[in-house]
Design an enzyme around this catalytic site. Structure first.
Site, PDB file in Angstrom:
ATOM      1  N   LYS A  24      11.185   0.860  10.156  1.00 18.18           N
ATOM      2  CA  LYS A  24      11.293   1.471   8.822  1.00 18.18           C
ATOM      3  C   LYS A  24      11.494   2.981   8.956  1.00 18.18           C
ATOM      4  CE  LYS A  24       6.261   1.760   8.150  1.00 18.18           C
ATOM      5  NZ  LYS A  24       6.153   3.206   8.319  1.00 18.18           N
ATOM      6  N   ASP A  75       2.537   0.178  11.926  1.00 21.00           N
ATOM      7  CA  ASP A  75       2.778   1.333  12.805  1.00 21.00           C
ATOM      8  C   ASP A  75       1.738   1.541  13.911  1.00 21.00           C
ATOM      9  OD1 ASP A  75       4.749   1.548  10.919  1.00 21.00           O
ATOM     10  OD2 ASP A  75       4.267   3.587  10.296  1.00 21.00           O
ATOM     11  N   GLU A 113       7.413   2.982  12.481  1.00 19.31           N
ATOM     12  CA  GLU A 113       8.139   4.109  11.878  1.00 19.31           C
ATOM     13  C   GLU A 113       9.157   4.539  12.915  1.00 19.31           C
ATOM     14  OE1 GLU A 113       5.764   7.165  10.072  1.00 19.31           O
ATOM     15  OE2 GLU A 113       7.498   8.433   9.677  1.00 19.31           O
ATOM     16  N   LYS A 143       7.893   5.970   5.084  1.00 20.71           N
ATOM     17  CA  LYS A 143       6.470   5.660   5.203  1.00 20.71           C
ATOM     18  C   LYS A 143       6.200   4.238   4.703  1.00 20.71           C
ATOM     19  CE  LYS A 143       5.814   9.884   6.587  1.00 20.71           C
ATOM     20  NZ  LYS A 143       5.969  10.105   8.044  1.00 20.71           N
ATOM     21  N   CYS A 163       1.250   5.639   5.894  1.00 23.26           N
ATOM     22  CA  CYS A 163       2.141   4.467   5.894  1.00 23.26           C
ATOM     23  C   CYS A 163       1.462   3.210   5.374  1.00 23.26           C
ATOM     24  CB  CYS A 163       2.713   4.258   7.284  1.00 23.26           C
ATOM     25  SG  CYS A 163       3.865   5.587   7.727  1.00 23.26           S
ATOM     26  N   VAL A 198      -2.105   1.938  10.861  1.00 22.06           N
ATOM     27  CA  VAL A 198      -2.297   3.388  10.705  1.00 22.06           C
ATOM     28  C   VAL A 198      -1.059   4.008  10.066  1.00 22.06           C
ATOM     29  CG1 VAL A 198      -3.821   3.461  12.707  1.00 22.06           C
ATOM     30  CG2 VAL A 198      -1.375   3.850  13.051  1.00 22.06           C
ATOM     31  N   THR A 199      -1.246   5.202   9.509  1.00 21.48           N
ATOM     32  CA  THR A 199      -2.513   5.761   9.111  1.00 21.48           C
ATOM     33  C   THR A 199      -2.812   5.327   7.684  1.00 21.48           C
ATOM     34  OG1 THR A 199      -1.510   7.838   8.339  1.00 21.48           O
ATOM     35  CG2 THR A 199      -2.274   7.778  10.615  1.00 21.48           C
ATOM     36  N   GLN A 227     -10.210   0.779 -10.520  1.00 19.19           N
ATOM     37  CA  GLN A 227      -9.619   0.314 -11.784  1.00 19.19           C
ATOM     38  C   GLN A 227      -9.205  -1.164 -11.714  1.00 19.19           C
ATOM     39  OE1 GLN A 227      -7.032   3.463 -13.733  1.00 19.19           O
ATOM     40  NE2 GLN A 227      -7.015   4.187 -11.605  1.00 19.19           N
TER      41      GLN A 227
HETATM   42  C1  C5J Z   1       2.124   6.712   9.619  1.00 16.40           C
HETATM   43  C2  C5J Z   1       2.448   9.079   9.699  1.00 16.40           C
HETATM   44  N1  C5J Z   1       2.432   5.611  10.273  1.00 16.40           N
HETATM   45  N2  C5J Z   1       1.160   9.333   9.494  1.00 16.40           N
HETATM   46  N3  C5J Z   1       2.890   7.821   9.880  1.00 16.40           N
HETATM   47  O1  C5J Z   1       1.211   6.743   8.831  1.00 16.40           O
HETATM   48  O2  C5J Z   1       3.250   9.985   9.734  1.00 16.40           O
END
Ligand code: C5J
Length: 224
Positions: free
Chosen positions: A133, A28, A76, A136, A166, A161-162, A206
């Site tokens: 997509k 993204d 996204e 997320k 995502c 990101v972020t 873990q």
């Molecule tokens: C992504 C968002 N790409 N933060 N989207 O993380 O809404």
């Protein structure tokens, strides 16, 4: 491409992979999230945090391409009629702009709009996979798994990101599907530095419960 195992230092222990069976996944890196004047900024976020990782992502992408590795880009992205956008996603909260509204760079998170495109610095080239997509995670509502299986991919290296939204969701989806995932910590960012730090901890906790984490330099050295 020679089928050689490469091992790089990582947390919580070294990450071993085969380049021919690995994909670099760039989540993204879209204009609306990263660039000033986009959707992310209209939500009150400081996008300079995200633009700061672009040079590191460019270095990694260039090296990965030079090594002949497969690249996957995600966006996204919703259909123009929003038929793939659950009302709950569009209606939640009280933002100044909602998905599908006209924003500074076209309709927010809608396929084909200028803001929905990947930033020019990381633009896909021929032969690379581009996944639109609606969620997320990168597997939900997409054919990515089929495309990866067709190429026998088993290892995924994540940037983008972020971090906690995502990227982490996609890493968790990949983990559940049996992929080994490595998150490059200097090639991912959040609008909230504490969330990035927490996500890195959660991924490698873990005994790599979700995957591995590392800066990009060891990987650059290994594939160069
Ligand atoms: C992504 C968002 N790409 N933060 N989207 O993380 O809404």
């Amino acid at each position: 491409m020679p089928s050689t195992n490469l091992t790089i230092p990582a947390t919580p222990f070294p990450f071993t992979f085969e380049l021919a069976l690995a994909a670099l996944v760039i989540i993204d890196m879209q204009r609306d999230f990263v660039e000033p004047g986009g959707f992310g900024e209209t939500l009150g976020n400081d996008v300079s945090l995200l633009t700061a990782i672009v040079p590191a992502c460019q270095r990694m992408l260039a090296a990965w391409r030079a090594a002949g590795g497969l690249v996957v880009h995600t966006r996204e992205s919703h259909k123009p009629d929003l038929s793939d956008c659950p009302p709950a996603k569009r209606e939640r909260g009280n933002p100044s702009l909602r998905i599908g509204d006209d924003g500074p760079m076209g309709r927010i998170l809608v396929s084909g709009e200028p803001g929905n495109q990947i930033i020019p610095e990381l633009a896909p080239i021929a032969g690379e996979i581009v996944i639109d997509k609606p969620g997320k995670g990168m597997f939900y509502g997409t054919d990515l798994q089929v495309q990866l299986q067709a190429r026998s991919i088993r290892y995924l290296v994540f940037m983008g990101v972020t971090t906690e939204v995502c990227v982490q969701t996609s890493m968790r989806e990949a983990n559940d599907r049996g992929y080994d995932g490595l998150l490059l910590t200097d090639c991912t960012e959040s609008y909230f530095p504490a969330f990035k730090a927490a996500t890195i901890e959660m991924v490698h906790a873990q005994g790599a419960i979700v995957g591995w984490t590392s800066e990009s330099t060891p990987l650059l050295n290994a594939i160069s």
